[in-house]
Design a protein around this motif. Sequence first.
Motif, PDB file in Angstrom:
ATOM      1  N   THR A   1      92.995 -37.241 -39.277  1.00 52.80           N
ATOM      2  CA  THR A   1      94.202 -36.610 -38.760  1.00 52.80           C
ATOM      3  C   THR A   1      94.649 -35.537 -39.747  1.00 52.80           C
ATOM      4  O   THR A   1      94.107 -35.425 -40.851  1.00 52.80           O
ATOM      5  CB  THR A   1      95.332 -37.634 -38.582  1.00 52.80           C
ATOM      6  N   GLU A   2      95.646 -34.761 -39.372  1.00 47.01           N
ATOM      7  CA  GLU A   2      96.140 -33.710 -40.260  1.00 47.01           C
ATOM      8  C   GLU A   2      96.681 -34.252 -41.571  1.00 47.01           C
ATOM      9  O   GLU A   2      96.672 -33.565 -42.577  1.00 47.01           O
ATOM     10  CB  GLU A   2      97.212 -32.880 -39.553  1.00 47.01           C
ATOM     11  N   ASP A   3      97.141 -35.502 -41.568  1.00 44.77           N
ATOM     12  CA  ASP A   3      97.628 -36.099 -42.817  1.00 44.77           C
ATOM     13  C   ASP A   3      96.556 -36.976 -43.476  1.00 44.77           C
ATOM     14  O   ASP A   3      96.864 -37.884 -44.246  1.00 44.77           O
ATOM     15  CB  ASP A   3      98.932 -36.853 -42.598  1.00 44.77           C
TER      16      ASP A   3
ATOM     17  N   GLY B   1      94.498 -30.893 -34.418  1.00 43.18           N
ATOM     18  CA  GLY B   1      94.956 -32.246 -34.704  1.00 43.18           C
ATOM     19  C   GLY B   1      94.334 -32.894 -35.928  1.00 43.18           C
ATOM     20  O   GLY B   1      94.611 -34.038 -36.222  1.00 43.18           O
ATOM     21  N   GLY B   2      93.471 -32.190 -36.654  1.00 43.51           N
ATOM     22  CA  GLY B   2      92.892 -32.815 -37.835  1.00 43.51           C
ATOM     23  C   GLY B   2      91.673 -32.090 -38.370  1.00 43.51           C
ATOM     24  O   GLY B   2      91.538 -30.882 -38.232  1.00 43.51           O
TER      25      GLY B   2
ATOM     26  N   LYS C   1      94.430 -39.285 -42.405  1.00 41.00           N
ATOM     27  CA  LYS C   1      94.176 -40.669 -42.008  1.00 41.00           C
ATOM     28  C   LYS C   1      92.936 -40.688 -41.121  1.00 41.00           C
ATOM     29  O   LYS C   1      92.763 -39.819 -40.273  1.00 41.00           O
ATOM     30  CB  LYS C   1      95.376 -41.251 -41.258  1.00 41.00           C
TER      31      LYS C   1
ATOM     32  N   LYS D   1      86.241 -38.099 -38.882  1.00 39.60           N
ATOM     33  CA  LYS D   1      87.323 -37.346 -38.252  1.00 39.60           C
ATOM     34  C   LYS D   1      88.630 -37.866 -38.817  1.00 39.60           C
ATOM     35  O   LYS D   1      88.884 -39.071 -38.804  1.00 39.60           O
ATOM     36  CB  LYS D   1      87.268 -37.505 -36.735  1.00 39.60           C
TER      37      LYS D   1
ATOM     38  N   LEU E   1      90.330 -41.202 -38.225  1.00 45.01           N
ATOM     39  CA  LEU E   1      90.318 -41.442 -36.782  1.00 45.01           C
ATOM     40  C   LEU E   1      89.071 -42.237 -36.424  1.00 45.01           C
ATOM     41  O   LEU E   1      89.144 -43.299 -35.844  1.00 45.01           O
ATOM     42  CB  LEU E   1      90.302 -40.119 -36.008  1.00 45.01           C
TER      43      LEU E   1
END
Length: 53
Positions: free
Chosen positions: A33-35, A18-19, A37, A31, A39
Amino acid sequence: MSTNFSGQDIVEISRKRGGYEIELTNGTELKLTEDAKPLTEQPRRQNGNRPRK
Protein backbone atom coordinates in the motif's frame (compact mmCIF):
# COMPACT_ATOMS: atom_id res chain seq x y z
CA MET A 1 12.97 -7.27 3.64
CA SER A 2 16.05 -8.82 5.21
CA THR A 3 13.99 -10.99 7.58
CA ASN A 4 11.54 -12.50 5.08
CA PHE A 5 13.62 -12.33 1.90
CA SER A 6 17.23 -12.68 2.98
CA GLY A 7 19.68 -12.94 0.11
CA GLN A 8 17.24 -11.32 -2.34
CA ASP A 9 17.80 -7.98 -3.99
CA ILE A 10 15.26 -5.58 -5.41
CA VAL A 11 15.18 -5.64 -9.21
CA GLU A 12 12.45 -3.06 -9.78
CA ILE A 13 10.12 -0.78 -7.83
CA SER A 14 7.05 0.59 -9.60
CA ARG A 15 4.57 3.06 -8.23
CA LYS A 16 1.04 2.03 -9.06
CA ARG A 17 -2.36 3.45 -8.19
CA GLY A 18 -2.82 2.85 -4.48
CA GLY A 19 0.68 1.59 -3.74
CA TYR A 20 3.88 0.01 -5.02
CA GLU A 21 5.01 -3.17 -6.75
CA ILE A 22 8.44 -4.53 -5.93
CA GLU A 23 10.14 -7.30 -7.89
CA LEU A 24 12.89 -9.36 -6.24
CA THR A 25 15.76 -11.28 -7.86
CA ASN A 26 13.98 -14.62 -7.32
CA GLY A 27 10.94 -13.37 -9.30
CA THR A 28 8.71 -12.70 -6.29
CA GLU A 29 6.48 -9.65 -6.68
CA LEU A 30 5.45 -7.77 -3.56
CA LYS A 31 2.55 -5.36 -3.60
CA LEU A 32 2.49 -2.68 -0.91
CA THR A 33 0.00 0.00 0.00
CA GLU A 34 1.07 3.64 -0.15
CA ASP A 35 2.03 3.46 3.52
CA ALA A 36 4.21 0.35 2.85
CA LYS A 37 1.86 -2.28 4.29
CA PRO A 38 1.89 -5.59 2.40
CA LEU A 39 -1.04 -6.42 0.14
CA THR A 40 0.15 -9.67 -1.46
CA GLU A 41 3.18 -11.76 -2.25
CA GLN A 42 3.13 -13.62 -5.56
CA PRO A 43 5.85 -15.76 -7.09
CA ARG A 44 6.22 -14.96 -10.78
CA ARG A 45 5.03 -17.77 -13.02
CA GLN A 46 7.32 -18.97 -15.76
CA ASN A 47 5.69 -20.35 -18.88
CA GLY A 48 6.97 -23.60 -20.26
CA ASN A 49 8.40 -24.93 -17.02
CA ARG A 50 5.50 -27.14 -15.99
CA PRO A 51 6.29 -30.74 -15.10
CA ARG A 52 5.26 -33.27 -17.74
CA LYS A 53 2.54 -35.78 -16.93
